[in-house]
Design a protein around this motif. Structure first.
Motif, PDB file in Angstrom:
ATOM      1  N   ALA A 184     -12.239  11.972   6.888  1.00 52.02           N
ATOM      2  CA  ALA A 184     -13.240  10.968   7.269  1.00 52.02           C
ATOM      3  C   ALA A 184     -13.080  10.632   8.745  1.00 52.02           C
ATOM      4  CB  ALA A 184     -13.075   9.712   6.421  1.00 52.02           C
ATOM      5  N   PRO A 185     -14.180  10.219   9.372  1.00 57.21           N
ATOM      6  CA  PRO A 185     -14.085   9.821  10.779  1.00 57.21           C
ATOM      7  C   PRO A 185     -13.319   8.521  10.913  1.00 57.21           C
ATOM      8  CG  PRO A 185     -16.271   9.357   9.923  1.00 57.21           C
ATOM      9  CD  PRO A 185     -15.526  10.068   8.827  1.00 57.21           C
ATOM     10  N   ILE A 186     -12.734   8.322  12.074  1.00 57.69           N
ATOM     11  CA  ILE A 186     -11.934   7.134  12.327  1.00 57.69           C
ATOM     12  C   ILE A 186     -12.807   5.866  12.304  1.00 57.69           C
ATOM     13  CG2 ILE A 186     -11.905   6.759  14.850  1.00 57.69           C
ATOM     14  CD1 ILE A 186      -8.906   7.565  12.590  1.00 57.69           C
ATOM     15  N   GLY A 187     -14.124   6.067  12.456  1.00 57.80           N
ATOM     16  CA  GLY A 187     -15.062   4.939  12.377  1.00 57.80           C
ATOM     17  C   GLY A 187     -15.065   4.269  11.009  1.00 57.80           C
ATOM     18  N   ASP A 188     -14.519   4.918   9.999  1.00 60.77           N
ATOM     19  CA  ASP A 188     -14.455   4.317   8.663  1.00 60.77           C
ATOM     20  C   ASP A 188     -13.307   3.313   8.524  1.00 60.77           C
ATOM     21  OD1 ASP A 188     -16.618   5.748   7.897  1.00 60.77           O
ATOM     22  OD2 ASP A 188     -15.549   7.170   6.618  1.00 60.77           O
ATOM     23  N   VAL A 189     -12.457   3.246   9.569  1.00 61.35           N
ATOM     24  CA  VAL A 189     -11.340   2.282   9.528  1.00 61.35           C
ATOM     25  C   VAL A 189     -11.830   0.922  10.010  1.00 61.35           C
ATOM     26  CG1 VAL A 189      -9.079   1.741  10.520  1.00 61.35           C
ATOM     27  CG2 VAL A 189      -9.610   4.087   9.840  1.00 61.35           C
ATOM     28  N   ILE A 190     -11.430  -0.137   9.311  1.00 63.66           N
ATOM     29  CA  ILE A 190     -11.822  -1.498   9.692  1.00 63.66           C
ATOM     30  C   ILE A 190     -10.550  -2.346   9.856  1.00 63.66           C
ATOM     31  CG2 ILE A 190     -14.059  -1.367   8.554  1.00 63.66           C
ATOM     32  CD1 ILE A 190     -12.911  -2.826   6.164  1.00 63.66           C
ATOM     33  N   HIS A 191     -10.705  -3.562  10.389  1.00 63.66           N
ATOM     34  CA  HIS A 191      -9.542  -4.445  10.547  1.00 63.66           C
ATOM     35  C   HIS A 191      -9.956  -5.880  10.246  1.00 63.66           C
ATOM     36  CE1 HIS A 191      -5.940  -6.336  12.097  1.00 63.66           C
ATOM     37  NE2 HIS A 191      -5.396  -5.136  12.259  1.00 63.66           N
ATOM     38  N   ALA A 192      -9.130  -6.576   9.483  1.00 62.23           N
ATOM     39  CA  ALA A 192      -9.467  -7.941   9.055  1.00 62.23           C
ATOM     40  C   ALA A 192      -9.612  -8.903  10.228  1.00 62.23           C
ATOM     41  CB  ALA A 192      -8.406  -8.456   8.081  1.00 62.23           C
ATOM     42  N   ARG A 193      -8.946  -8.628  11.366  1.00 55.04           N
ATOM     43  CA  ARG A 193      -9.039  -9.548  12.511  1.00 55.04           C
ATOM     44  C   ARG A 193     -10.028  -9.069  13.568  1.00 55.04           C
ATOM     45  NH1 ARG A 193      -3.715  -9.507  11.279  1.00 55.04           N
ATOM     46  NH2 ARG A 193      -3.167  -8.201  13.051  1.00 55.04           N
ATOM     47  N   GLY A 194     -10.894  -8.131  13.212  1.00 52.04           N
ATOM     48  CA  GLY A 194     -11.994  -7.785  14.109  1.00 52.04           C
ATOM     49  C   GLY A 194     -11.758  -6.560  14.960  1.00 52.04           C
ATOM     50  N   GLU A 195     -12.724  -6.352  15.871  1.00 52.65           N
ATOM     51  CA  GLU A 195     -12.818  -5.106  16.616  1.00 52.65           C
ATOM     52  C   GLU A 195     -11.619  -4.877  17.547  1.00 52.65           C
ATOM     53  OE1 GLU A 195     -14.559  -2.550  16.178  1.00 52.65           O
ATOM     54  OE2 GLU A 195     -13.912  -1.496  17.995  1.00 52.65           O
ATOM     55  N   GLU A 196     -11.166  -5.937  18.206  1.00 53.42           N
ATOM     56  CA  GLU A 196     -10.063  -5.747  19.165  1.00 53.42           C
ATOM     57  C   GLU A 196      -8.783  -5.299  18.442  1.00 53.42           C
ATOM     58  OE1 GLU A 196      -7.991  -8.479  22.506  1.00 53.42           O
ATOM     59  OE2 GLU A 196     -10.133  -8.836  22.125  1.00 53.42           O
ATOM     60  N   ALA A 197      -8.503  -5.980  17.340  1.00 54.12           N
ATOM     61  CA  ALA A 197      -7.313  -5.625  16.548  1.00 54.12           C
ATOM     62  C   ALA A 197      -7.454  -4.213  15.994  1.00 54.12           C
ATOM     63  CB  ALA A 197      -7.134  -6.612  15.402  1.00 54.12           C
ATOM     64  N   ARG A 198      -8.688  -3.869  15.612  1.00 49.57           N
ATOM     65  CA  ARG A 198      -8.948  -2.528  15.077  1.00 49.57           C
ATOM     66  C   ARG A 198      -8.653  -1.486  16.154  1.00 49.57           C
ATOM     67  NH1 ARG A 198     -13.125   0.870  15.744  1.00 49.57           N
ATOM     68  NH2 ARG A 198     -13.426   2.403  14.077  1.00 49.57           N
ATOM     69  N   ARG A 199      -9.163  -1.739  17.357  1.00 47.93           N
ATOM     70  CA  ARG A 199      -8.979  -0.752  18.426  1.00 47.93           C
ATOM     71  C   ARG A 199      -7.506  -0.596  18.791  1.00 47.93           C
ATOM     72  NH1 ARG A 199     -11.732  -2.585  22.798  1.00 47.93           N
ATOM     73  NH2 ARG A 199     -13.443  -3.247  21.483  1.00 47.93           N
ATOM     74  N   SER A 200      -6.789  -1.691  18.857  1.00 43.82           N
ATOM     75  CA  SER A 200      -5.386  -1.548  19.267  1.00 43.82           C
ATOM     76  C   SER A 200      -4.562  -0.861  18.167  1.00 43.82           C
ATOM     77  CB  SER A 200      -4.790  -2.876  19.733  1.00 43.82           C
ATOM     78  OG  SER A 200      -4.400  -3.643  18.651  1.00 43.82           O
TER      79      SER A 200
END
Ligand SMILES: [Zn+2]
Length: 276
Positions: free
Chosen positions: A23-39
């Motif tokens: 699956a593409p990495i775009g399918d990953v999410i993070h409970a604390r939002g986009e910044e936490a997801r990116r890091s």
């Protein structure tokens, strides 16, 4: 090649690999939002993920049971290898007396079918009550967008093909030596199975974790197929805390091998010596 196996209590547990899920990495999410997801993703450093799709054969004193069945032929040639793995372990499909599902998603349930027929013709199916109720509900189906209806179709087909042999289970003792643990969020009835032996107990945790190193280190990392991401995160923490606290062995539908879990920093990790 024989499937990896280990003895737990009165059971010989065989890991049957059905395929690889990409699956593409775009399918990953993070409970604390986009910044936490990116890091979290930057630290992890991979462009896509590719994980095992596993199911499990339990050879015990009351027959041959399966936990999950893989994707069958429904998802193309990257999947559908579980029946061959079962044969390689020395068993036939006709010997399977019970199939337990962790949840109703396609990579766990569609292996029950061979076209419109039952692949396990002598098996009873034990399905989480929460999934049967939710994905069998007409009003919820009508309120669900068409592209999110596949699990509803799967429940309808289970009932069509396996008929009276479809049964619901609730959290708690289900069968000899095996209890279900409620781990909701990925789906409403998503469950793990605890197989108790002495000295070892094995938790087969379904889809609690898809990306082991990433989600153990940071259990707030989720996956956009988690139906209720907040609830899935709490179940993930609960499963990891229980496994670490109780020193259980763990296996999962999307992790490779058998492990122990330990606390590390803010999160968790697999113990170094644990890969069976
Ligand atoms: Zn899955």
């Amino acid at each position: 090649m024989n499937a990896p196996s280990l003895s737990i209590g009165d059971f010989e547990v065989h890991i049957l690999k059905d395929g690889i899920y990409r699956a593409p990495i775009g399918d990953v999410i993070h409970a604390r939002g986009e910044e936490a997801r990116r890091s979290a993703l930057d630290a992890w450093g991979r462009p896509e993920f590719a994980v095992d799709v596993n199911c499990f054969a339990l050879d015990g004193p009351h027959g041959l049971w399966l936990i999950d069945t893989g994707a069958g032929t429904a998802w193309g040639p990257a999947y559908g290898k579980a029946p061959a793995a079962l044969r390689d372990a020395g068993f036939s499909a006709g010997e399977v007396s019970i199939v337990l599902l962790t949840h109703i998603h396609g990579d766990h349930a569609l292996g029950l079918f061979e076209g419109d027929k039952a692949r396990y013709p002598n098996a009873r199916l034990l399905v989480p009550q929460g999934d049967l109720a939710y994905y069998g509900d007409r009003a919820i189906l009508d309120a669900t967008p068409p592209e999110k209806r596949s699990s509803f179709r799967t429940v309808a087909k289970l009932r069509e093909v396996y008929g009276e042999r479809v049964e619901a289970f609730e959290p708690g003792p289900v069968l000899y030596g095996l209890s279900a643990i409620d781990l909701p969020g990925h789906t409403p009835g998503h469950s793990g199975f605890l197989i108790r032996g002495d000295p070892e107990t094995l938790l087969v945790w379904g889809d609690v974790v898809h990306l082991d190193t990433l989600q153990l280190a940071d259990p707030a990392v989720g996956f956009n197929y988690d139906q209720d991401p907040g609830l899935a995160m709490r179940s993930r923490r609960h499963a990891l805390e229980s496994a670490a606290g109780e020193n259980w062995l763990i296996a999962g539908s999307h992790i490779t091998g058998i492990h122990r879990v330990e606390r590390r920093g803010e999160g968790f990790a697999f113990s170094e010596e644990s890969n069976a």
